[in-house]
Scaffold this motif. Structure first.
Motif, short mmCIF file in Angstrom:
data_model
loop_
_atom_site.label_atom_id
_atom_site.label_comp_id
_atom_site.label_asym_id
_atom_site.label_seq_id
_atom_site.Cartn_x
_atom_site.Cartn_y
_atom_site.Cartn_z
N PRO A 1 0.79 -1.43 0.03
CA PRO A 1 -0.04 0.15 0.31
C PRO A 1 1.10 1.79 -0.03
N GLY A 2 0.79 2.66 -0.45
CA GLY A 2 1.31 3.76 -0.73
C GLY A 2 2.18 3.44 -1.63
N SER A 3 2.99 2.53 -2.22
CA SER A 3 3.28 2.37 -3.16
C SER A 3 2.86 2.43 -5.09
N ARG A 4 3.99 3.02 -5.79
CA ARG A 4 3.18 2.82 -7.61
C ARG A 4 4.04 1.81 -8.27
N ALA A 5 3.00 2.24 -9.58
CA ALA A 5 3.88 0.96 -10.44
C ALA A 5 3.86 1.06 -11.79
N LEU A 6 5.19 1.47 -12.66
CA LEU A 6 4.61 2.03 -13.97
C LEU A 6 4.88 0.70 -14.69
N VAL A 7 3.63 0.94 -15.55
CA VAL A 7 3.37 -0.24 -16.24
C VAL A 7 3.84 0.08 -18.20
N ILE A 8 4.86 -0.09 -18.94
CA ILE A 8 4.19 0.24 -20.19
C ILE A 8 4.31 -0.81 -21.27
N ALA A 9 3.58 -1.19 -22.21
CA ALA A 9 3.58 -2.38 -23.45
C ALA A 9 4.68 -0.95 -24.68
N SER A 10 5.39 -1.75 -25.19
CA SER A 10 6.11 -1.47 -26.21
C SER A 10 6.56 -2.48 -26.95
N ALA B 1 1.91 3.88 -21.95
CA ALA B 1 2.60 3.90 -20.39
C ALA B 1 1.28 4.12 -19.21
N MET B 2 1.35 3.38 -18.72
CA MET B 2 0.25 3.62 -17.44
C MET B 2 1.08 3.16 -15.76
N LEU B 3 0.30 4.29 -15.69
CA LEU B 3 0.97 4.42 -13.33
C LEU B 3 -0.37 3.95 -13.09
N ILE B 4 0.29 3.05 -12.05
CA ILE B 4 -0.77 2.31 -11.59
C ILE B 4 -0.82 2.84 -9.94
N LYS B 5 -1.79 2.74 -9.11
CA LYS B 5 -2.29 2.73 -7.90
C LYS B 5 -3.04 2.86 -7.53
N GLU B 6 -3.36 3.22 -5.96
CA GLU B 6 -4.51 2.80 -5.62
C GLU B 6 -5.48 4.54 -5.58
N ASP B 7 -6.83 4.18 -5.44
CA ASP B 7 -7.41 5.28 -5.72
C ASP B 7 -6.91 5.97 -6.88
#
Length: 391
Positions: free
Chosen positions: A132-141, A162-168
């Motif tokens: 919880p509280g972290s973020r993830a960067l997912v990129i499809a290239s 590119a997508m930033l994944i997080k809570e809320d």
């Protein structure tokens, strides 16, 4: 474990600065233009210069959405691609550095044909739930290339999402409802020793539609839903006509007014892909972005069904729920400028560019990036190392 909603908070796009018109390509190849524009549903094809690869495109897409707060909180970087640049080192390690993300992050690269962007998204959602509280960067290239004058040539393309994944999340919640299936088939594959993939085009399309039918039926059974529970559907679209066929599979048996509504939504879903081409792992998410940008009939609370497919094969169906004010989280001007500021190539220029590859014999090389104004470029190769430049 976090009990908060997790999903896509930001989404960004990168396209190469060049394209060709599909009518021009059809005429040069002695084909009826309708075969490409109507039969495949494509209008333009993105063409990458030698100064762009899957890493630089991914990093450019990420720069569209990241701020300093993101860089401090991201602790997972995932690159999904089937056109990687190294058999050992993950492209995400380069991206982590190029985008200035804090050092205590996990960086990996994922592969399963066009499906791995979805695998990366699901991994990121699970990661956030456990951290919880972290973020993830997912990129499809990816860069889709089949060879000049090949049957697959009109379904090529290039780009990164590119997508930033997080809570809320402030764009869409990824629901914990995915259903996947795998089958060992040879519809599209890339042996290490071949320059271009082996493709069984018609067979691959048949497998795509069959996997979709089966995974959609299983999803409906497990979650007790019907097509009426969804406002819109997005698909992996190697060419936009295939997604249209997929939609027909999904809405089989639906009321006629519901079919008309879903068809209307799908037209918005495929607008960006029609003008970029196939970007493999990013194709599904390019369709999603196209819906967010172009579809005026979507609103907060709408449920979007998503079908991801990667040859070989893995298929997955899952859903997302749009959240309040999602359009405000998208840089519409930046996305539009990607398309408006591209330079149109003649077919001769495209062919000359196509055959201009980075050397594979270990020799030093400097790329010609004079026409590429992207923030990050491939400047060349030295000592077997790709030289990336941030401008």
């Amino acid at each position: 474990m976090s009990d908060k909603k997790i999903g896509i908070d930001k989404i960004g796009l990168y396209l190469p600065p060049y394209y060709i018109d599909m009518v021009d390509l059809a005429h040069e190849r002695g084909e009826d233009a309708d075969k490409y524009t109507l039969g495949l549903g494509q209008e333009k094809m993105a063409v990458p210069p030698e100064s762009q690869d899957t890493v630089s495109m991914a990093a450019n897409a990420a720069l569209q959405i990241l701020d300093d707060d993101d860089r401090e909180k991201i602790d997972l970087v995932v690159l999904a691609t089937e056109t990687g640049i190294d058999k050992s080192k993950a492209g995400s390690v380069y991206i982590h550095h190029l985008t200035g993300i804090q050092p205590f992050a996990r960086s990996i690269e994922m592969k399963q044909a066009c499906y791995s962007g979805t695998a990366g998204l699901q991994l990121a959602v699970s990661h956030i739930a456990n951290h919880p509280g972290s973020r993830a960067l997912v990129i499809a290239s990816d860069i889709a290339k089949y060879g000049l004058n090949s049957g697959g040539e009109p379904t090529q393309g290039a780009g990164a999402v590119a997508m930033l994944i997080k809570e809320d999340p402030r764009i869409a919640i990824v629901e914990p409802d995915s259903v996947s299936m795998s089958r060992d088939i040879m519809d599209f594959w890339k042996p290490n020793y071949l320059e271009y993939p082996e493709v069984k085009g018609q067979y691959s399309s048949m497998q795509y539609l069959d996997v979709l039918s089966k995974v959609w039926a299983e999803y409906q059974k497990r979650h007790d839903v019907t097509v009426e529970d969804f406002e819109s559907f997005i698909f992996h679209i190697p060419f936009t006509k295939l997604g249209e066929k997929g939609l027909r599979k999904v809405m089989k048996g639906a009321a006629e007014d519901k079919k008309a509504e879903l068809k209307k939504h799908y037209e918005h879903t495929r607008l960006l892909s029609k003008n970029a081409g196939n970007i493999y792992t990013g194709s599904l998410f390019l369709g999603f972005l196209s819906s967010l940008v172009n579809d005026p009939h979507l609103s907060a609370g709408d449920r979007i069904g998503a079908f991801s497919y990667g040859s070989g094969a893995v298929g997955e169906f899952f859903s997302m729920e749009l959240v309040e004010d999602y359009r405000e989280r998208i840089d519409l001007e930046a996305i539009q400028s990607l398309f408006d500021n591209r330079h149109k190539l003649s077919i001769q220029e495209y062919e000359d560019s196509y055959n201009k590859e980075l050397p594979v014999d270990g020799s030093e090389y400097e790329t010609d990036y004079s026409g590429d104004n992207s923030a990050i470029i491939v400047a060349g190769i030295k000592d077997h190392e790709r030289q990336y430049r941030v401008r």
